[in-house]
Motif scaffolding. Sequence first.
Motif, short mmCIF file in Angstrom:
data_model
loop_
_atom_site.label_atom_id
_atom_site.label_comp_id
_atom_site.label_asym_id
_atom_site.label_seq_id
_atom_site.Cartn_x
_atom_site.Cartn_y
_atom_site.Cartn_z
N ILE A 1 0.87 -1.17 0.00
CA ILE A 1 0.00 0.00 0.00
C ILE A 1 0.91 1.23 0.00
O ILE A 1 1.70 1.41 0.92
N SER B 1 1.42 4.94 0.76
CA SER B 1 0.71 5.96 1.54
C SER B 1 1.60 7.07 2.08
O SER B 1 1.10 8.02 2.67
N HIS C 1 -1.21 -4.65 3.20
CA HIS C 1 -2.31 -5.58 3.44
C HIS C 1 -1.73 -6.96 3.67
O HIS C 1 -1.01 -7.48 2.83
N GLU D 1 -5.47 -4.60 6.91
CA GLU D 1 -4.78 -3.44 6.36
C GLU D 1 -3.97 -2.82 7.50
O GLU D 1 -4.42 -1.94 8.22
N ASN E 1 -4.05 -3.25 -4.22
CA ASN E 1 -3.07 -2.32 -3.66
C ASN E 1 -3.65 -0.98 -3.23
O ASN E 1 -2.97 0.05 -3.32
N HIS E 2 -4.88 -1.01 -2.77
CA HIS E 2 -5.45 0.21 -2.21
C HIS E 2 -6.23 -0.13 -0.94
O HIS E 2 -6.63 -1.28 -0.73
N ASP F 1 -3.99 6.91 0.89
CA ASP F 1 -3.12 6.07 0.06
C ASP F 1 -3.08 6.65 -1.36
O ASP F 1 -3.89 7.50 -1.73
N PRO G 1 -2.75 4.72 -4.68
CA PRO G 1 -2.61 3.50 -5.50
C PRO G 1 -2.42 3.84 -6.98
O PRO G 1 -2.79 4.92 -7.46
#
Length: 349
Positions: free
Chosen positions: A168, A170, A209, A223, A243-244, A256, A258
Motif C-alpha cells: 500500500i 501511503s 495488506h 490493512e 493495492n489500495h 493512500d 494507488p
Amino acid sequence: MLAVTRLSGDRRALGYGHGEAHGATIQAGLEAYARLFHDFAGLDWGQARRDALALLPAIEAHFPAILDEVDGIARGAGVEMEDILVLNCRSEIALTHAGDGCSAFSLWQGGQQWLAQNWDWRGDLGAAVVALEIRGEEAPALLSLGEAGMVAKIGLNAHGLGVCLNAIRSRTCGEGLPIHFALRRWLEERDFATALAHLEEAGVASPAHFLVADARGHALGLEVNPGPAGRLMPRDGVVTHTNHLCDPALRQRLRDYPRPDSGPRLARLDERLSPPPAAADGEALFEILGDHQGFPYGLCRHPDPQQPVAERMETLFGVVMNLGRGELWVRLGKPCQAASQRLSLAPAG
C-alpha cells in the motif's frame, strides 16, 4: 524452477546458512535496491541505512530474537548487518513513496483453506526470488517465498497458518515492526488468535495488506499500519485485495496513493471468484492468477515498455497455498507461462 534452501538450527545458524547459500544473490540485490532507493525516493545507501536503523528499536522491543538471524545472514553473505537490515526494511524506506503491484485472495471451500497471490515487482529483482524451508529451534517449521536476504515474505507454517502480502503506497511510516519482520513473526506463531493478538500489539510501521488465514478456516484481510488495522471479513468464504485501502474507517484517517490499475484488478478478482471454481485446486487458482483482462495491467502483469524503467512492474511469481495440507505451489515468472512447482511442509503433529 526454484531450489529449496533448507535451514535448521539456532537463529544465527539459520541466518548464516541463508547468507552463505545466497551470498551472490544478496549482494546483487543490495545493488538493485540502491538503484531503487535512488529512483523512488532520491536516497543514497547511507541514508537508507540511517532510515533502517531508526526502525531498530521497534524490532528490539517486539521481535529481538530475529536480529541474531539478521546478523547471521550478513556474516554468511559477507556483508554488514546494516545492509541486511536495509533489505528487510525496504518497504518502509522506499514503498512509502512508490508501491508495487500484487493481487491476492483467500478461499474456503470444501473444508480446505486456500491462499493465492501474484507478486509483482521490478523485473531486475526476479533473480532474487528464493524458497526457504526454515526449521528453527524456537518456532514451527515454515516455508517462505521472497527475496534473498529477507527474513520472510509470503508463506505458510506447520501449524496451518499462512500469509500473503499486498503493498500500500501511503507515504506513512510510524511505530511498529517493519513489514517483513511482521510477516516472519506471523509465520512463527502456532494459532490464529495468538498470532493476531501479537501482530496488533506490535503494530506495523508502514501500511500494507496482510491476507492471513489458517487451516481451520479463519481468514481475514488486515490493512496493517502504525495504528489500528483495517479489517476485511470473508464474503462467502472469499477475501480479495490488491493495492489500495478498502476498510472504510481506515480510509477516513489514512491516505493512500494507488496505481490506477488497482481498482480494476480488484473488481476482476471479485468477478472471477463470484462464484469460485466448483472444485478448487492449484491449477484452477493459477488460471485465475493468469487472467489478462486489462493487459498488460491485469492480474497477471506484464511489463509495459511505455512506462519508465523505474516504474515498470511485472509479475515475478504466482503462488497458491493449501494450508490444511501444508502444500505450496509456485510458478516462477508469469503464471500464464510458467509450470507449477509443488513444495510441501509436513503439518505439526
